[in-house]
Design an enzyme around this catalytic site. Structure first.
Site, PDB file in Angstrom:
ATOM      1  N   GLU A   1      20.347  41.734 -14.014  1.00  0.00           N
ATOM      2  CA  GLU A   1      19.027  41.974 -14.595  1.00  0.00           C
ATOM      3  C   GLU A   1      18.729  43.460 -14.637  1.00  0.00           C
ATOM      4  O   GLU A   1      19.284  44.247 -13.872  1.00  0.00           O
ATOM      5  CB  GLU A   1      17.948  41.206 -13.816  1.00  0.00           C
TER       6      GLU A   1
ATOM      7  N   GLN B   1      16.409  39.622  -2.350  1.00  0.00           N
ATOM      8  CA  GLN B   1      17.347  38.714  -3.007  1.00  0.00           C
ATOM      9  C   GLN B   1      18.553  39.422  -3.608  1.00  0.00           C
ATOM     10  O   GLN B   1      18.561  40.635  -3.780  1.00  0.00           O
ATOM     11  CB  GLN B   1      16.621  37.969  -4.128  1.00  0.00           C
TER      12      GLN B   1
ATOM     13  N   HIS C   1      21.979  38.336  -6.564  1.00  0.00           N
ATOM     14  CA  HIS C   1      22.466  37.350  -7.532  1.00  0.00           C
ATOM     15  C   HIS C   1      23.993  37.361  -7.534  1.00  0.00           C
ATOM     16  O   HIS C   1      24.602  38.409  -7.337  1.00  0.00           O
ATOM     17  CB  HIS C   1      21.918  37.676  -8.924  1.00  0.00           C
TER      18      HIS C   1
ATOM     19  N   HIS D   1      17.934  43.430  -3.430  1.00  0.00           N
ATOM     20  CA  HIS D   1      16.746  44.109  -3.973  1.00  0.00           C
ATOM     21  C   HIS D   1      15.488  43.298  -3.720  1.00  0.00           C
ATOM     22  O   HIS D   1      15.547  42.096  -3.433  1.00  0.00           O
ATOM     23  CB  HIS D   1      16.917  44.381  -5.468  1.00  0.00           C
TER      24      HIS D   1
ATOM     25  N   ARG E   1      18.446  34.277  -1.468  1.00  0.00           N
ATOM     26  CA  ARG E   1      17.389  35.038  -0.806  1.00  0.00           C
ATOM     27  C   ARG E   1      17.820  35.521   0.566  1.00  0.00           C
ATOM     28  O   ARG E   1      18.628  34.887   1.238  1.00  0.00           O
ATOM     29  CB  ARG E   1      16.127  34.188  -0.714  1.00  0.00           C
TER      30      ARG E   1
HETATM   31 ZN   LIG Z   1      16.531  39.695  -8.806  1.00  0.00          ZN
END
Ligand SMILES: [Zn+2]
Length: 379
Positions: A133, A96, A98, A249, A268
């Site tokens: 993240e 995935q 972001h 990642h 994804r």
């Molecule tokens: Zn992630």
């Protein structure tokens, strides 16, 4: 002023979760079913609860300026800007990436204009926020993160007997080609990768071992080719990776503390039965290639530096009294030992919220490790 507010945190029972790790952290018997994530925060779908029975989300909504501080309340739309998790993966998660803030705002607006329901399985943007993240390992943690140096990947693919001409001419073109293959050539490529990885070239045993595991977990999923393009890492406890917008990642296995911006936006790229929208993924992916910057700050108060304004993660090793200056609203989670926070004892697995209106420094005493989530310092 209400002091140190203890939290009871919801568990997400996703199928890839560990059977024991979260129960072990919380000091309770394992339920016999997977427990994937423990969520600490004020997320609408699963907020933490206070001893009063109120949720943290409700508490903050009553007085956002008091609990978050006026600057944070204004900047982050009256909401806690971060979500802290314990992530316990027994199986690999999806490949995935972001979006950036600008991409998320535009994507969210366009899907709204097209009338795609928020809950539709093919909806890409659940909100208009970015989702950087950071993941910090609590146990050895295996992950795929960012594209490997292209020369090295060409060497690997050559050693595996896979086609390298297209790959050598650029990652973006190669990745797009792989992701848009028709059903039959796609199946042929995945089968070829699986066969080749069964006899790993010297020095690539771990990469091939994980590729085979992914082939078994997601038969026929072309994400395994994407996974072979990424850096394979094993983080030791205390080491962390930061995943900025566009970074491709996949978390493979291990237990870690994860801190992220308050968003659900995931695009994804395979290794999942869920929706994969290739065009949107390609729009946000960052094809920069090279080794990963593993964050390993040292010292009793170890701050993990990132560019995210939404959050900052600190790991505090408490062996005597430690005083931390206040940084507005914060979450504290004890991951080992027992620590007193402003006089309140938190055992392993226990956690608390301190609002911005709680005055004075945070005083930690005892013997243990505490993870602290605060708002970031970046603009
Ligand atoms: Zn992630």
């Amino acid at each position: 002023m209400q002091g140190v507010l203890r939290l009871t945190n919801p568990v997400q029972p996703y199928a890839w979760g560990s059977l024991t790790a979260i129960a072990d952290l919380l000091g309770r018997p394992a339920p016999g079913t997977p427990e994937a994530e423990l969520w600490l925060g004020a997320h609408p779908s699963a907020p933490s609860k206070l001893d009063s029975g109120q949720t943290l989300r409700e508490l903050i909504a009553e007085d956002p300026v008091g609990h978050l501080g006026s600057a944070v309340a204004r900047r982050f739309e009256q909401r806690l800007p971060f979500l802290l998790k314990v992530l316990a993966a027994a199986q690999p998660l999806s490949l995935q990436a972001h979006p950036s803030l600008a991409q998320a705002r535009e994507g969210f607006r366009l899907e709204n204009e097209r009338g795609v329901p928020l809950t539709a399985p093919h909806r890409n943007y659940k909100d208009a926020n970015h989702k950087p993240e950071i993941l910090c390992a609590l146990t050895p943690f295996h992950a795929l993160c960012g594209f490997r140096r292209l020369d090295d990947t060409v060497r690997l693919f050559g050693a595996l007997g896979l086609e390298t001409t297209r790959l050598a001419s650029g990652l973006r073109g190669y990745f797009e080609w792989v992701m848009t293959l028709e059903r039959e050539p796609r199946a042929t490529l995945v089968a070829q990768v699986e066969r080749a990885c069964a006899t790993p070239p010297p020095g690539w045993e771990r990469e091939c071992g994980w590729a085979l595991r992914l082939c078994r977990a997601y038969p026929g999923d072309v994400g395994v080719v994407g996974a072979l393009l990424l850096n394979l890492l094993t983080l030791e406890p205390g080491q962390a990776i930061f995943l900025p917008a566009g970074n491709l990642h996949a978390y493979l296995e291990g237990v870690g503390v994860e801190l992220m911006a308050n968003s659900d936006n995931v695009l994804r790229g395979g290794l999942t039965p869920k929706h994969v929208e290739v065009a949107e993924l390609l729009r946000v992916l960052d094809f920069t290639h090279g080794p990963v910057n593993v964050l390993a700050p040292s010292g009793a108060v170890a701050v993990y530096p990132t560019s995210a304004p939404d959050f900052e993660l600190t790991r505090v090793t408490v062996a005597g009294p430690v005083e931390l200056p206040r940084r507005g609203a914060e979450l504290l989670l004890v991951t080992s030992g027992q620590v007193r926070v402003n006089g309140q004892t938190l055992a392993r697995g226990q956690s608390a919220f301190l609002g911005a209106n709680e005055r004075g420094a945070v005083r930690l005493e005892g013997d243990g490790v505490v993870f602290r989530a605060t708002v970031g310092v970046g603009e």
